[in-house]
Design a protein around this motif. Structure first.
Motif, PDB file in Angstrom:
ATOM      1  N   VAL A 110      50.105 137.455  15.044  1.00 45.30           N
ATOM      2  CA  VAL A 110      50.617 136.095  15.153  1.00 45.30           C
ATOM      3  C   VAL A 110      52.141 136.139  15.123  1.00 45.30           C
ATOM      4  CG1 VAL A 110      50.603 133.784  14.136  1.00 45.30           C
ATOM      5  CG2 VAL A 110      48.554 135.221  13.996  1.00 45.30           C
ATOM      6  N   ALA A 111      52.763 135.431  16.071  1.00 49.11           N
ATOM      7  CA  ALA A 111      54.229 135.403  16.146  1.00 49.11           C
ATOM      8  C   ALA A 111      54.764 134.312  15.224  1.00 49.11           C
ATOM      9  CB  ALA A 111      54.660 135.147  17.585  1.00 49.11           C
ATOM     10  N   HIS A 112      55.182 134.698  14.043  1.00 53.89           N
ATOM     11  CA  HIS A 112      55.771 133.734  13.109  1.00 53.89           C
ATOM     12  C   HIS A 112      57.261 133.620  13.412  1.00 53.89           C
ATOM     13  CE1 HIS A 112      52.133 133.600  10.644  1.00 53.89           C
ATOM     14  NE2 HIS A 112      52.043 134.892  10.874  1.00 53.89           N
ATOM     15  N   GLU A 113      57.747 132.402  13.488  1.00 53.37           N
ATOM     16  CA  GLU A 113      59.175 132.239  13.771  1.00 53.37           C
ATOM     17  C   GLU A 113      59.758 131.040  13.034  1.00 53.37           C
ATOM     18  OE1 GLU A 113      59.136 129.888  18.031  1.00 53.37           O
ATOM     19  OE2 GLU A 113      58.755 132.055  18.089  1.00 53.37           O
ATOM     20  N   HIS A 114      61.051 131.148  12.762  1.00 52.81           N
ATOM     21  CA  HIS A 114      61.829 130.063  12.151  1.00 52.81           C
ATOM     22  C   HIS A 114      62.865 129.678  13.206  1.00 52.81           C
ATOM     23  CE1 HIS A 114      64.150 128.325   8.554  1.00 52.81           C
ATOM     24  NE2 HIS A 114      64.901 128.090   9.616  1.00 52.81           N
ATOM     25  N   VAL A 115      62.799 128.433  13.697  1.00 52.75           N
ATOM     26  CA  VAL A 115      63.665 128.012  14.798  1.00 52.75           C
ATOM     27  C   VAL A 115      64.714 127.011  14.325  1.00 52.75           C
ATOM     28  CG1 VAL A 115      63.738 126.958  17.106  1.00 52.75           C
ATOM     29  CG2 VAL A 115      61.791 128.380  16.454  1.00 52.75           C
ATOM     30  N   GLU A 116      65.970 127.262  14.703  1.00 53.60           N
ATOM     31  CA  GLU A 116      67.050 126.291  14.534  1.00 53.60           C
ATOM     32  C   GLU A 116      67.527 125.905  15.935  1.00 53.60           C
ATOM     33  OE1 GLU A 116      68.059 125.045  11.687  1.00 53.60           O
ATOM     34  OE2 GLU A 116      67.129 126.388  10.228  1.00 53.60           O
ATOM     35  N   TYR A 117      68.281 124.812  16.035  1.00 49.38           N
ATOM     36  CA  TYR A 117      68.613 124.271  17.351  1.00 49.38           C
ATOM     37  C   TYR A 117      70.122 124.125  17.549  1.00 49.38           C
ATOM     38  CZ  TYR A 117      63.648 123.364  17.606  1.00 49.38           C
ATOM     39  OH  TYR A 117      62.292 123.535  17.610  1.00 49.38           O
ATOM     40  N   GLY A 118      70.569 124.451  18.760  1.00 48.10           N
ATOM     41  CA  GLY A 118      71.969 124.280  19.138  1.00 48.10           C
ATOM     42  C   GLY A 118      72.800 125.510  18.834  1.00 48.10           C
ATOM     43  N   ILE A 119      73.731 125.875  19.734  1.00 50.66           N
ATOM     44  CA  ILE A 119      74.580 127.055  19.534  1.00 50.66           C
ATOM     45  C   ILE A 119      75.416 126.900  18.266  1.00 50.66           C
ATOM     46  CG2 ILE A 119      76.504 126.173  20.968  1.00 50.66           C
ATOM     47  CD1 ILE A 119      75.281 129.871  20.675  1.00 50.66           C
ATOM     48  N   GLU A 120      75.674 125.629  17.872  1.00 54.04           N
ATOM     49  CA  GLU A 120      76.467 125.367  16.661  1.00 54.04           C
ATOM     50  C   GLU A 120      75.830 125.980  15.417  1.00 54.04           C
ATOM     51  OE1 GLU A 120      77.218 122.448  19.816  1.00 54.04           O
ATOM     52  OE2 GLU A 120      75.358 123.075  18.816  1.00 54.04           O
ATOM     53  N   SER A 121      74.500 126.134  15.428  1.00 53.48           N
ATOM     54  CA  SER A 121      73.790 126.612  14.226  1.00 53.48           C
ATOM     55  C   SER A 121      73.773 128.139  14.101  1.00 53.48           C
ATOM     56  CB  SER A 121      72.350 126.092  14.232  1.00 53.48           C
ATOM     57  OG  SER A 121      71.617 126.671  15.300  1.00 53.48           O
ATOM     58  N   PHE A 122      74.269 128.856  15.120  1.00 53.31           N
ATOM     59  CA  PHE A 122      74.128 130.321  15.120  1.00 53.31           C
ATOM     60  C   PHE A 122      74.823 130.975  13.925  1.00 53.31           C
ATOM     61  CE2 PHE A 122      75.139 134.686  16.158  1.00 53.31           C
ATOM     62  CZ  PHE A 122      73.956 135.160  16.714  1.00 53.31           C
ATOM     63  N   GLY A 123      76.037 130.547  13.617  1.00 55.06           N
ATOM     64  CA  GLY A 123      76.789 131.160  12.514  1.00 55.06           C
ATOM     65  C   GLY A 123      76.064 131.058  11.188  1.00 55.06           C
ATOM     66  N   GLU A 124      75.573 129.843  10.883  1.00 55.35           N
ATOM     67  CA  GLU A 124      74.843 129.647   9.621  1.00 55.35           C
ATOM     68  C   GLU A 124      73.524 130.417   9.625  1.00 55.35           C
ATOM     69  OE1 GLU A 124      74.335 125.640   8.345  1.00 55.35           O
ATOM     70  OE2 GLU A 124      76.491 125.272   8.155  1.00 55.35           O
ATOM     71  N   CYS A 125      72.919 130.542  10.814  1.00 53.52           N
ATOM     72  CA  CYS A 125      71.657 131.297  10.898  1.00 53.52           C
ATOM     73  C   CYS A 125      71.861 132.765  10.539  1.00 53.52           C
ATOM     74  CB  CYS A 125      71.060 131.187  12.298  1.00 53.52           C
ATOM     75  SG  CYS A 125      70.206 129.636  12.581  1.00 53.52           S
ATOM     76  N   LEU A 126      72.994 133.332  10.964  1.00 49.04           N
ATOM     77  CA  LEU A 126      73.278 134.731  10.629  1.00 49.04           C
ATOM     78  C   LEU A 126      73.461 134.875   9.115  1.00 49.04           C
ATOM     79  CD1 LEU A 126      73.546 137.514  11.875  1.00 49.04           C
ATOM     80  CD2 LEU A 126      75.974 137.065  12.287  1.00 49.04           C
ATOM     81  N   GLU A 127      74.080 133.877   8.492  1.00 49.85           N
ATOM     82  CA  GLU A 127      74.194 133.872   7.025  1.00 49.85           C
ATOM     83  C   GLU A 127      72.799 133.780   6.399  1.00 49.85           C
ATOM     84  OE1 GLU A 127      76.772 130.922   5.366  1.00 49.85           O
ATOM     85  OE2 GLU A 127      78.361 131.300   6.811  1.00 49.85           O
ATOM     86  N   LYS A 128      71.986 132.883   6.935  1.00 47.69           N
ATOM     87  CA  LYS A 128      70.642 132.632   6.405  1.00 47.69           C
ATOM     88  C   LYS A 128      69.796 133.899   6.442  1.00 47.69           C
ATOM     89  CE  LYS A 128      68.701 128.674   7.181  1.00 47.69           C
ATOM     90  NZ  LYS A 128      68.109 127.506   7.840  1.00 47.69           N
ATOM     91  N   LEU A 129      69.959 134.692   7.499  1.00 42.78           N
ATOM     92  CA  LEU A 129      69.185 135.927   7.647  1.00 42.78           C
ATOM     93  C   LEU A 129      69.393 136.840   6.441  1.00 42.78           C
ATOM     94  CD1 LEU A 129      67.453 137.635   9.760  1.00 42.78           C
ATOM     95  CD2 LEU A 129      69.608 138.771  10.286  1.00 42.78           C
ATOM     96  N   PHE A 130      70.651 136.970   6.007  1.00 42.30           N
ATOM     97  CA  PHE A 130      70.945 137.888   4.893  1.00 42.30           C
ATOM     98  C   PHE A 130      70.738 137.241   3.531  1.00 42.30           C
ATOM     99  CE2 PHE A 130      73.080 139.989   8.411  1.00 42.30           C
ATOM    100  CZ  PHE A 130      72.575 141.265   8.251  1.00 42.30           C
ATOM    101  N   ALA A 131      70.683 135.924   3.503  1.00 46.89           N
ATOM    102  CA  ALA A 131      70.376 135.236   2.244  1.00 46.89           C
ATOM    103  C   ALA A 131      68.861 135.156   2.041  1.00 46.89           C
ATOM    104  CB  ALA A 131      70.982 133.835   2.257  1.00 46.89           C
ATOM    105  N   GLY A 132      68.097 135.616   3.054  1.00 47.70           N
ATOM    106  CA  GLY A 132      66.643 135.599   2.940  1.00 47.70           C
ATOM    107  C   GLY A 132      66.054 134.216   3.115  1.00 47.70           C
TER     108      GLY A 132
END
Length: 358
Positions: A321-343
């Protein structure tokens, strides 16, 4: 330009402002910039891709350090676009890629990627498959997991064996854990925090979980409880202390596979080799006639077709099963990279550039 190709466009992209000191901070280390691109002046051998979705991956952090460091994936350098794998539609083509073609590759963290086409490939879209599956279970995560489970070790997990997967709630770890379950193994996942523990047990239906953030019990104590008969196979995405704790509990003829070391990426230590926390209990490999094998998916290209067959077969049958967490808009990319390492995510972390459908 052809009638279907715009003559100019407004692009938004994340550029590296400074080399991160430890954990990546999107507000100080990177910046979202807007620019107008004149397509009439772009070279005929370049393609312009309108990005549809980007995958937020741990390897990105390893490319953000000083350019004089010999980083495995290379370095992007200051004022350049943050790297990111993704897929999109060609809006200005060249001899290789025609307008309208969907392509996949290292497009970068931008709305529009102006690309020489090297490393891009046509997007393989299977019928009835979710489009984002090409970024995860039917893409790099799935292929990486397959090679780490079935190609690299001397023996794949067997029925009844105890398999441990670190970073088991991540994009690759969650697929590797499911593969071990398909093999009939008893699977223990390691991840941080109550949300991820719930994900491992309820969504992935693993046999046990270990919370490396737990204050009451150490990783070692939790391994003793969840793996009372030792560990036969370890798929490691984390490195550091977790790897050392597992090595103390491996069985005879066990297999450890080194896929990544996310615990060393965040600090930047991965590119300062003298700072990496290595395994002090490696001698257990000799004492138990065990193996430890590292691998890079790109070095096993001849197995990709076979991997894809396995992935598609099990994806269509609901075993993977492909589990995914989706955010929207290029504006969210920076925070998403932070989120990845914050778990802060379970499964593959994806940024879709179109607005969220209501």
């Amino acid at each position: 330009a052809s009638p279907s190709t715009p003559t100019s466009l407004v692009n938004k992209k994340w550029v590296l402002q400074r080399f991160p000191k430890g954990r990546f901070n999107s507000s100080s280390d990177a910046k979202l910039v807007e620019e107008t691109v004149d397509l009439t002046t772009t070279s005929d051998d370049m393609v312009v891709v309108e990005v549809i979705a980007l995958s937020v991956d741990a390897f990105i952090r390893t490319m953000l350090d000083h350019t004089d460091i010999d980083a495995h994936h290379g370095t992007v350098g200051l004022q350049n676009t943050l790297p990111a794998l993704g897929y999109g539609k060609v809006i200005k083509g060249n001899k290789k890629f025609k307008v309208g073609t969907n392509v996949y590759g290292l497009l970068g963290a931008n709305k529009y990627s102006i690309h020489n086409g090297e490393g891009l490939s046509p997007l393989l879209q299977l019928p009835r498959a979710e489009p984002n599956a090409s970024l995860g279970v039917l893409g790099i995560s799935g292929i990486t997991s397959y090679i780490g489970m079935f190609v690299v070790p001397p023996k794949c997990p067997k029925k009844g064996e105890t398999v441990v997967v670190s970073a088991a709630a991540g994009g690759t770890g969650s697929i590797a854990a499911q593969m071990a379950k398909i093999c009939g193994a008893r699977v223990i996942g390691i991840a941080g925090g109550a949300k991820k523990q719930k994900f491992l047990m309820e969504e992935l239906k693993l046999d046990g979980c270990i919370d490396y953030k737990c204050q009451e019990k150490s990783i070692g104590q939790q391994l003793e409880e969840t793996c009372p008969n030792g560990i036969d196979f370890f798929f490691d995405n984390a490195g550091g202390e977790i790897l050392d704790q597992v090595l103390q509990r491996i069985n005879m003829y066990s297999r450890t596979v080194i896929c990544g070391a996310i615990s060393q990426y965040d600090s930047g230590n991965i590119n300062e080799k003298n700072l990496i926390k290595g395994p002090s209990h490696y001698i257990k490999l000799a004492e138990t006639s065990s193996t430890m094998t590292g691998f890079n998916m790109m070095h096993h290209a001849k197995h990709i077709l076979r991997a894809f067959g396995y992935l598609a077969w099990n994806y269509y049958r609901g075993n993977l099963v492909a589990h995914e967490h989706v955010e929207y808009g290029i504006e969210s990319f920076g925070e998403c990279l932070e989120k990845l390492f914050a778990g802060g995510n379970c499964g593959r972390l994806i940024v879709e550039l179109q607005e969220k459908k209501q």
